[in-house]
Design a protein around this motif. Structure first.
Motif, PDB file in Angstrom:
ATOM      1  N   PHE A 107       0.758  -1.578   0.200  1.00  0.00           N
ATOM      2  CA  PHE A 107       0.376  -0.054  -0.082  1.00  0.00           C
ATOM      3  C   PHE A 107       0.712   1.227   0.273  1.00  0.00           C
ATOM      4  O   PHE A 107       1.726   1.058   0.995  1.00  0.00           O
ATOM      5  CB  PHE A 107      -0.655  -0.164   1.263  1.00  0.00           C
ATOM      6  N   THR A 108       0.526   2.245  -0.828  1.00  0.00           N
ATOM      7  CA  THR A 108       1.493   3.481  -0.770  1.00  0.00           C
ATOM      8  C   THR A 108       0.317   4.483  -0.938  1.00  0.00           C
ATOM      9  O   THR A 108      -0.699   4.216  -1.096  1.00  0.00           O
ATOM     10  CB  THR A 108       1.935   3.489  -2.100  1.00  0.00           C
ATOM     11  N   ARG A 109       0.905   5.912  -0.878  1.00  0.00           N
ATOM     12  CA  ARG A 109      -0.266   7.308  -1.152  1.00  0.00           C
ATOM     13  C   ARG A 109      -0.319   6.666  -2.153  1.00  0.00           C
ATOM     14  O   ARG A 109      -1.788   7.666  -2.387  1.00  0.00           O
ATOM     15  CB  ARG A 109       0.487   8.246  -0.663  1.00  0.00           C
ATOM     16  N   TYR A 110      -0.215   6.290  -3.088  1.00  0.00           N
ATOM     17  CA  TYR A 110      -1.042   6.375  -4.289  1.00  0.00           C
ATOM     18  C   TYR A 110      -1.516   5.217  -4.954  1.00  0.00           C
ATOM     19  O   TYR A 110      -2.703   5.440  -5.989  1.00  0.00           O
ATOM     20  CB  TYR A 110       0.192   6.482  -5.852  1.00  0.00           C
ATOM     21  N   SER A 111      -1.169   3.889  -5.069  1.00  0.00           N
ATOM     22  CA  SER A 111      -2.138   3.125  -4.940  1.00  0.00           C
ATOM     23  C   SER A 111      -1.846   1.743  -4.417  1.00  0.00           C
ATOM     24  O   SER A 111      -0.861   1.496  -2.939  1.00  0.00           O
ATOM     25  CB  SER A 111      -1.814   2.639  -6.385  1.00  0.00           C
ATOM     26  N   VAL A 112      -2.013   0.537  -4.482  1.00  0.00           N
ATOM     27  CA  VAL A 112      -1.963  -0.791  -4.477  1.00  0.00           C
ATOM     28  C   VAL A 112      -1.200  -0.730  -5.649  1.00  0.00           C
ATOM     29  O   VAL A 112      -1.314  -1.390  -6.818  1.00  0.00           O
ATOM     30  CB  VAL A 112      -2.756  -1.857  -4.262  1.00  0.00           C
TER      31      VAL A 112
ATOM     32  N   GLN B  95       0.055   3.245   9.802  1.00  0.00           N
ATOM     33  CA  GLN B  95       0.708   4.335  11.035  1.00  0.00           C
ATOM     34  C   GLN B  95       0.280   5.904  10.131  1.00  0.00           C
ATOM     35  O   GLN B  95       0.461   6.804  10.840  1.00  0.00           O
ATOM     36  CB  GLN B  95       1.302   4.227  11.794  1.00  0.00           C
ATOM     37  N   GLU B  96       1.287   6.042   8.907  1.00  0.00           N
ATOM     38  CA  GLU B  96       1.185   7.333   8.609  1.00  0.00           C
ATOM     39  C   GLU B  96       0.273   8.040   8.598  1.00  0.00           C
ATOM     40  O   GLU B  96      -0.280   9.199   8.620  1.00  0.00           O
ATOM     41  CB  GLU B  96       1.408   7.511   7.397  1.00  0.00           C
ATOM     42  N   ILE B  97      -1.067   7.460   7.767  1.00  0.00           N
ATOM     43  CA  ILE B  97      -2.267   7.621   7.529  1.00  0.00           C
ATOM     44  C   ILE B  97      -3.234   8.166   8.998  1.00  0.00           C
ATOM     45  O   ILE B  97      -3.903   9.170   9.682  1.00  0.00           O
ATOM     46  CB  ILE B  97      -3.212   6.619   7.877  1.00  0.00           C
TER      47      ILE B  97
ATOM     48  N   GLU C  16      -5.938   9.101  -6.533  1.00  0.00           N
ATOM     49  CA  GLU C  16      -6.081   8.722  -8.645  1.00  0.00           C
ATOM     50  C   GLU C  16      -5.178   8.661  -9.474  1.00  0.00           C
ATOM     51  O   GLU C  16      -5.511   8.227 -10.381  1.00  0.00           O
ATOM     52  CB  GLU C  16      -7.161   9.934  -8.403  1.00  0.00           C
ATOM     53  N   GLN C  17      -4.393   9.438  -8.838  1.00  0.00           N
ATOM     54  CA  GLN C  17      -2.670   9.884  -9.243  1.00  0.00           C
ATOM     55  C   GLN C  17      -2.137   7.881  -9.810  1.00  0.00           C
ATOM     56  O   GLN C  17      -2.255   8.164 -11.124  1.00  0.00           O
ATOM     57  CB  GLN C  17      -1.757  10.070  -8.850  1.00  0.00           C
ATOM     58  N   GLY C  18      -2.965   7.046  -8.886  1.00  0.00           N
ATOM     59  CA  GLY C  18      -1.764   5.883  -9.445  1.00  0.00           C
ATOM     60  C   GLY C  18      -0.296   6.189  -9.749  1.00  0.00           C
ATOM     61  O   GLY C  18       0.076   6.825  -8.653  1.00  0.00           O
ATOM     62  N   ASP C  19      -0.263   4.752  -9.454  1.00  0.00           N
ATOM     63  CA  ASP C  19       1.256   4.431  -8.766  1.00  0.00           C
ATOM     64  C   ASP C  19       2.227   5.387  -9.374  1.00  0.00           C
ATOM     65  O   ASP C  19       2.049   5.529 -10.989  1.00  0.00           O
ATOM     66  CB  ASP C  19       1.823   2.949  -9.601  1.00  0.00           C
ATOM     67  N   ILE C  20       3.258   5.014  -9.042  1.00  0.00           N
ATOM     68  CA  ILE C  20       4.285   6.588  -9.675  1.00  0.00           C
ATOM     69  C   ILE C  20       5.111   6.158 -10.185  1.00  0.00           C
ATOM     70  O   ILE C  20       5.665   5.061 -10.683  1.00  0.00           O
ATOM     71  CB  ILE C  20       5.566   7.411  -8.792  1.00  0.00           C
TER      72      ILE C  20
END
Ligand SMILES: NCc1cc(CSc2ccccc2)c2nc(N)[nH]c(=O)c2c1
Length: 373
Positions: A281-286, A342-344, A369-373
């Protein structure tokens, strides 16, 4: 430090709340995400690593620990905190939910549940009284009432009958828990997706009186939309001055949506279980690290993340050790996922304190919504 259990509500922003649960073993900042340590371990993590991710409290599982190594053995060895080397608060579930989802040959009566162990087929019984005794032997700081969680979809009569059984079990749990300063007993609201049954359950629990209140019976197959519809009203039936715990939830957007609707505590196996299956899990996507597209990628999973996996390793390396089934894969990906969850929570606690939760929530969704970097 305190020798009592208490909850200080620090700030609210809309329905979202932030506060601190005070226990003799330390404070729990809310909203809180609680990693699940089912068999006295958060899988693939050392306790000090779990703490390093920002966790203030973790969960133990009555069902698993009563079967192996047994609550009596853990008690003889000094209790669960000493046994698993976690000095901070532990919450344990009451076992009923796991019996219904894991055990064989289950028989449910007014008294409780008899079942056969999924490990060796041995026969066992769980009742409100036995569940309270097991959780006392484990030494957990927050004890959950023994309840029954009906599978959804179920018809209304079945849900009503199950909820009313759980309320009678809640009364027996309260009586059996006794007077244990510094320890807390949480009631569990049931009632499916029926507003009137949810309110009846909340009223019954408030009549009995608990140190905290859980919303049970959700995230059992109803889907996020139906869960949120229930959370649009159910938390408000519970006392404002006590912690509200949504059991077994969930994905990052489930957690954010639950906090926005007044939930203070959540738990889920997702970040740890996914870490072992390569789901990140990242801030952009899974991100699925197994995917060949990562094989030559020198970048970190998430350039903004400060966890050991993102600070010291490339996607190419994480792809390699996952594909090679190396132990470090589960360790690094679990650490990253727990760190991100935990950051969330920290982001929401800060935003609610500043009155900027709506803006924080908007950015949380915009990034995804950006999706993965
Ligand atoms: N989200 C489904 C769910 C999950 C759990 C398990 S949460 C858990 C898991 C492991 C350790 C501690 C807590 C539940 N536990 C109880 N007692 N009642 C429920 O309605 C319920 C619903």
């Amino acid at each position: 430090m305190t020798d009592r259990f208490s909850f200080d509500l620090k700030a609210t922003d809309g329905k979202a709340r932030t506060g601190v649960i005070n226990t003799p073993r330390g404070e729990v900042r809310t909203p809180a995400f609680m990693p699940v340590g089912t068999a006295a371990t958060v899988k693939a993590m050392m306790p000090e690593s779990v703490r390093a991710t920002g966790a203030d409290i973790l969960l133990g599982n009555t069902y698993h620990l009563m079967l192996r190594p047994t609550a009596e053995r853990i008690d003889r060895l000094g209790g669960l905190h000493k046994f698993m080397n976690w000095k901070r608060p532990i919450l344990t579930d009451s076992g009923g939910f796991q019996v219904m989802s894991l055990a064989g040959l289950r028989k449910l009566t007014e008294k409780g549940v008899t079942f056969k162990s999924h490990i060796d087929g041995s026969k066992h019984e769980l009742t409100p009284e036995r569940s309270m005794e097991i959780q006392r032997l484990l030494g957990s700081d927050i004890v959950m009432c023994f309840d029954e969680c009906p599978a959804l979809p179920s018809d209304r009569d079945r849900i009503a009958e199950s909820m009313r059984l759980s309320m009678r079990w809640a009364e027996r749990s309260r009586d059996a828990f006794g007077d244990r300063p510094g320890h807390a007993l949480f009631g569990i609201m049931q009632g499916g997706l029926e507003p009137d049954l949810r309110e009846e359950s909340a009223e019954a629990l408030k009549q009995i009186g608990f140190e905290g209140y859980a919303v049970g019976g959700l995230a059992v197959g109803e889907g996020q939309e139906a869960m949120f519809s229930c959370l649009d009203y159910a938390p408000e039936f519970l006392p404002k001055d006590k912690p509200r715990y949504l059991m077994g939830v969930g994905k990052p957007d489930d957690i954010v949506g639950a906090v926005a609707r007044g939930i203070d505590m959540m738990d889920c196996v997702l970040p740890s279980r996914s870490g072992r299956t390569g789901q990140v899990f990242t801030r952009y996507s899974v991100v699925n690290i197994k995917n060949a597209r990562h094989a030559d990628d020198p970048r970190p999973l998430d350039e903004h993340c400060t966890c050991p996996a993102c600070s010291n390793y490339s996607r190419a390396y994480l792809h390699h050790v996952f594909r090679s089934n190396e132990m470090i894969s589960g360790m690094l990906l679990t650490w990253h996922n727990l760190h991100y969850f935990q950051e969330i929570m920290q982001g929401m606690r800060e935003a609610i304190s500043k009155g900027t939760f709506a803006q924080w929530q908007a950015q949380f969704h915009a990034q995804r919504e950006q999706g993965d970097i």
